[in-house]
Scaffold this motif. Structure first.
Motif, PDB file in Angstrom:
ATOM      1  N   GLU A  90      28.299   6.856  -8.626  1.00 19.21           N
ATOM      2  CA  GLU A  90      29.614   7.038  -8.009  1.00 19.21           C
ATOM      3  C   GLU A  90      29.591   8.098  -6.908  1.00 19.21           C
ATOM      4  O   GLU A  90      30.274   7.971  -5.906  1.00 19.21           O
ATOM      5  N   PHE A  91      28.764   9.099  -7.098  1.00 20.94           N
ATOM      6  CA  PHE A  91      28.651  10.119  -6.055  1.00 20.94           C
ATOM      7  C   PHE A  91      28.030   9.504  -4.797  1.00 20.94           C
ATOM      8  O   PHE A  91      28.503   9.718  -3.686  1.00 20.94           O
ATOM      9  N   LYS A  92      27.008   8.709  -4.995  1.00 22.99           N
ATOM     10  CA  LYS A  92      26.330   8.051  -3.867  1.00 22.99           C
ATOM     11  C   LYS A  92      27.284   7.143  -3.107  1.00 22.99           C
ATOM     12  O   LYS A  92      27.220   7.032  -1.893  1.00 22.99           O
ATOM     13  N   GLU A 120      19.656  14.980 -11.968  1.00 26.21           N
ATOM     14  CA  GLU A 120      20.071  14.633 -10.601  1.00 26.21           C
ATOM     15  C   GLU A 120      19.138  13.585  -9.983  1.00 26.21           C
ATOM     16  O   GLU A 120      19.345  13.166  -8.855  1.00 26.21           O
ATOM     17  N   ARG A 121      18.094  13.188 -10.705  1.00 25.89           N
ATOM     18  CA  ARG A 121      17.099  12.300 -10.099  1.00 25.89           C
ATOM     19  C   ARG A 121      17.127  10.909 -10.704  1.00 25.89           C
ATOM     20  O   ARG A 121      17.122  10.746 -11.902  1.00 25.89           O
ATOM     21  N   ASN A 122      17.082   9.955  -9.809  1.00 21.42           N
ATOM     22  CA  ASN A 122      16.969   8.569 -10.194  1.00 21.42           C
ATOM     23  C   ASN A 122      15.509   8.253 -10.411  1.00 21.42           C
ATOM     24  O   ASN A 122      15.118   7.577 -11.339  1.00 21.42           O
ATOM     25  N   ASP A 123      14.694   8.800  -9.523  1.00 20.01           N
ATOM     26  CA  ASP A 123      13.281   8.467  -9.488  1.00 20.01           C
ATOM     27  C   ASP A 123      12.548   9.655  -8.882  1.00 20.01           C
ATOM     28  O   ASP A 123      13.057  10.291  -7.976  1.00 20.01           O
ATOM     29  N   MET A 124      11.381   9.941  -9.402  1.00 17.53           N
ATOM     30  CA  MET A 124      10.691  11.170  -9.003  1.00 17.53           C
ATOM     31  C   MET A 124      10.146  11.152  -7.574  1.00 17.53           C
ATOM     32  O   MET A 124       9.817  12.211  -7.037  1.00 17.53           O
ATOM     33  N   GLU A 168      14.303  10.900  -0.166  1.00 19.50           N
ATOM     34  CA  GLU A 168      15.643  10.874   0.433  1.00 19.50           C
ATOM     35  C   GLU A 168      15.990  12.165   1.157  1.00 19.50           C
ATOM     36  O   GLU A 168      16.858  12.182   2.019  1.00 19.50           O
ATOM     37  N   GLN A 169      15.323  13.234   0.783  1.00 19.15           N
ATOM     38  CA  GLN A 169      15.655  14.524   1.400  1.00 19.15           C
ATOM     39  C   GLN A 169      14.653  14.949   2.474  1.00 19.15           C
ATOM     40  O   GLN A 169      14.854  15.941   3.148  1.00 19.15           O
ATOM     41  N   LEU A 170      13.557  14.206   2.579  1.00 18.76           N
ATOM     42  CA  LEU A 170      12.545  14.549   3.573  1.00 18.76           C
ATOM     43  C   LEU A 170      12.741  13.719   4.834  1.00 18.76           C
ATOM     44  O   LEU A 170      13.194  12.578   4.772  1.00 18.76           O
TER      45      LEU A 170
END
Ligand code: GLN
Ligand code: ZN
Length: 785
Positions: free
Chosen positions: A476-478, A516-520, A526-528
């Motif tokens: 939902e945040f996404k 907070e992580r879906n996948d490692m 996503e942040q890089l």
């Protein structure tokens, strides 16, 4: 054209068994089965859950196969593969084909149906599944055949014949594909109860008649070609292997005349000995080679040549990646081959099955047009293969080539790809040593002074159960359905719960649980900078499981801290050490689609620099224990021994870059899944982590053997004390026993106590009792000592 010419043309057309001019021949080694939107996955899972019938599943499968054939046929592919579809795995299909069903599945003979097939794949009420392992160096996993002296091969599946007929009914002539007999046996293992040293290849003579039978059936249905995949030929083999191979194909060649044999190899250079064996076989009409990964194969072909009458299936379109082909470069490579062999003997193909790439770029709606122009998924690769074949023979689609050249030019010069600052930093570090200056033994002493941990310290690997509620909050945040504030609150609440639980359990070194992580990998990607994510870029991993690797398209950098906020918060809740939790550069690399315009090592170094920034920020924020997961380090190991040292060298170097700048008192952990480490143990030591937690419990303590054999290990080590992949709760005595076994071979001062891997797929009702028993076992042994 004179009549004579026309007759000659028709003859040559008939003799090569093609439907269209042999002079424009194109081929695809194999195609993804899951469907553009994972249709097969959902059909399989619904069937397994008994929500739909076998015929529902068959219908979905049939539609997928037909649409793939039609797509290739209308694109103009001349050699269209069939039997590359599978309900689970092509090696398991071969096990069904030859009736090599382990007796525990209670198969009574006859055509193998879904029951027996899926029992072998997934287990049933009374027995577990067959073992699954990695398919070469891909992320695909196959079901390992279990063979022994009692194995009786008998044709037990008509899938290959049925699929051939199915395509034919659509008016599409195909080339049926089978896993070759040599590779099938080479990839098998001795069944339970059989001597572990038993050589499965010794079964070749009894296996071949089944291959003969199915090939003759295909022939009688009208097939003029058969493709036998023999990827094991690219491995380091010995001369007696080539002898077996040669005998096998001499047998097939003489027993099944009138059908042409294509032997496909892929995933690496074909060794000269394999090439000579293969091309020396009278009845092998064509060989397929991977010219993307096999950089030396072109030279080999040019040096050794190819006997008259044989065809080369030239794999120039990359089946392992998502990049648009450099058509101009491919043409120049193909022209070299044509100059050597003659145009009519070169068939344009893919480097390997397209199984290992994403399905169709058409379904990506969120990636911008420029980026999309740089990509080609399986559907686009089919078009590329045809375009290359046509261009080679004078009917070049100028517009298509021009568009491709423009896309490649924009990629080459785009500021989205090239960041001079990153490039400079990465090139500077390449040739220098990155190593913490204090030896690990002394560092551990320093760390212990600060942390004051008990002997046999307990910890976990990172993630805690991911509840439905948690997944909903992230989703939902996404989707912008809840505010950032609400999201942060929810995640912090979860972290709080996990911290309290671990304190109650009396665990020594805590984790924040990774809520907070879906996948490692995705979390960091996503942040890089330099990463992009697809919506439907799924690749089959095993059975119905797929992964969606991020695409690394540009120089990688870290705009801002990625984990510090959460780790700092978690640490603020407890006096015990809280591990910062990162994914290492090699794992991020190996689980992504990687750029092909620079060496993999270069991309890895860039990621290492980004992770280094994060490590240092965590340290500055007061996090004194930082875990950098390298779950996939082993996976990237090249297939050929001659290339392994180089890989290990830059991979281990990249890892050290991430943490060489921290204080002696900062404890660096790493974690690895899978336990086949014995051959790379020296590289693992060379990573110079303070503590390594490692999978152990599923492997009969294989890992411990290496220490028994005398390898010196000075750093901390936590071989997993129980298997988190199973819902079973280990009891105290069982865990204590494991710890005692480890103490037989490892020093007390280095041993840690932890599960095998992260707990994210488990339920709290499983995790709590298991961890209680783990801590109890550690405490029990502490008092015994
Ligand atoms: N830290 C990760 C976790 O616990 C490690 C996962 C992995 O090794 N695959 O989930
Ligand atoms: Zn793991």
């Amino acid at each position: 054209l004179s009549t004579i010419d026309a007759i000659a043309a028709v003859r040559s057309f008939l003799s090569t068994g093609l439907r269209i001019s042999a002079a424009m021949a194109s081929h695809v080694v194999g195609y993804p089965r899951m469907g553009p939107k994972r249709e097969l996955k959902f059909a399989l899972e619904s069937f397994w859950d008994k929500k739909s019938s076998a015929s529902d599943l068959e219908k979905v499968a049939k539609d997928l196969r037909c649409s793939i054939w039609q797509q290739m046929s209308s694109a103009g592919i001349s050699y269209i593969p069939s039997n590359t579809f599978s309900y689970y795995d092509q090696v398991l299909d071969t096990t069904a084909l030859v009736g090599a069903v382990p007796s525990r599945y209670g198969w009574a003979g006859g055509e193998i149906g879904f029951d027996v097939y899926f029992s072998m794949a997934r287990g049933n009420a009374t027995c577990p599944a067959m073992e699954m392992t990695k398919w070469f160096d891909t992320n695909y996993h196959y079901i390992v055949p279990e063979l022994g002296p009692d194995t009786k091969f008998v044709l037990s599946s008509h899938k290959a014949v049925d699929e051939y007929k199915e395509a034919k009914a659509l008016g599409i002539e195909t080339i049926p594909v089978l896993v070759g007999p040599f590779s099938y046996l080479r990839l098998a293992k001795p069944a339970k109860g059989v001597e572990p040293t038993y050589n499965c290849l010794s079964l070749i003579d009894s296996l071949l008649p089944v291959y003969k039978e199915v090939i003759l059936k295909l022939k009688s249905e009208g097939a003029t070609w058969i493709q036998l995949d023999e990827p094991t030929l690219v491995l380091d083999l010995e001369s007696h292997h080539y002898e077996i191979f040669k005998k096998a194909y001499e047998y097939l060649g003489s027993e099944v005349s009138g059908i042409k044999i294509l032997v496909e190899t892929y995933f690496a250079d074909i060794p000269a000995a394999a090439y000579k064996t293969l091309t020396g076989l009278k009845n092998v009409t064509a060989i397929g080679v991977d010219l993307v990964r096999g950089k030396k194969t072109l030279d080999l072909i040019q040096d050794v040549g190819l006997p008259d009458g044989k065809l080369l299936f030239a794999g120039v379109v990359d089946g392992r990646n998502i990049w648009a082909n450099d058509l101009a470069e491919s043409i120049s490579l193909l022209e070299k081959l044509c100059a050597k062999l003659g145009k009519e003997r070169v068939v344009v193909s893919t480097s390997c099955s397209l199984l290992h790439t994403a399905v169709d770029l058409k379904n990506e709606t969120k990636i911008d047009a420029e980026l999309k122009s740089w990509f080609a998924f399986a559907a686009q690769k089919v078009i590329e293969v045809v375009a290359l074949a046509k261009a080679l023979h004078g009917s070049k689609d100028e517009a298509f080539f021009a568009e491709n050249a423009a896309a490649l030019a924009s990629r080459r010069s785009s500021p989205r790809v090239h960041d001079p600052t990153v490039q400079k930093l990465a090139s500077e570090i390449k040739n220098s040593e990155h190593r913490r200056s204090t030896p690990v033994v002394n560092r551990l002493e320093e760390q212990q002074k600060h942390m004051n941990l008990p002997i046999l310290p307990t910890t976990s690997i990172g993630s805690f159960p991911q509840t439905l509620e948690l997944r909903r909050v992230r989703r939902e945040f996404k989707a912008n359905k809840i505010s950032e504030e609400a999201y942060i609150k929810a995640i912090q609440a979860e972290i709080g719960k996990v911290v309290v639980l671990q304190e109650e359990l009396d665990i020594d070194v805590l984790v924040h649980g990774e809520p907070e992580r879906n996948d490692m990998v995705e979390y960091f990607g996503e942040q890089l900078k330099g990463f992009v994510f697809t919506e439907n870029g799924w690749v089959q991993s095993y059975g119905s499981r797929c992964v969606k690797p991020p695409i690394i398209f540009g120089d990688v950098s870290r705009p801002k801290a990625m984990t510090v906020f959460w780790s700092k918060y978690a640490q603020s809740l407890t006096k015990r050490p809280m591990k910062g939790m990162l994914t290492g550069p090699v794992t991020i690399l190996n689980w992504s689609f990687v750029r092909n315009d620079q060496p993999r090592s270069e991309t890895c170094y860039q990621i290492a620099l980004a992770i280094k920034d994060e490590v240092e920020d965590l340290e500055a924020a007061g996090i004194n224990v930082i875990q950098i997961d390298e779950a996939a380090l082993r996976e990237g190991l090249p297939l050929r021994k001659s290339e392994q040292a180089n890989y290990l060298n830059w991979a281990v170097h990249s890892f050290r870059i991430t943490n060489c700048g921290v204080k002696d008192t900062t404890q660096i952990h790493t974690h690895m899944c899978y336990s086949h480490f014995n051959d790379i143990i020296h590289s693992i030591i060379d990573m110079d982590a303070d503590v390594i937690t490692i999978e152990n419990s599923r492997s009969d303590e294989k890992l411990l053997r290496v220490f028994k054999e005398g390898v010196k290990y000075a750093a901390g080590i936590g071989p997993g004390v129980y298997d988190i992949h199973s819902p079973r709760i280990p009891d105290v005595e069982e865990i204590a026993d494991r710890i005692r076994k480890m103490l037989d071979v490892l020093e007390l001062r280095v041993l840690w106590v932890n599960p095998d891997c992260g707990l994210k797929t488990r339920k709290y009702s499983e995790v709590k009792p298991a961890l209680i028993n783990m801590v109890t076992a550690a405490k029990k042994i502490r008092t015994e000592l």
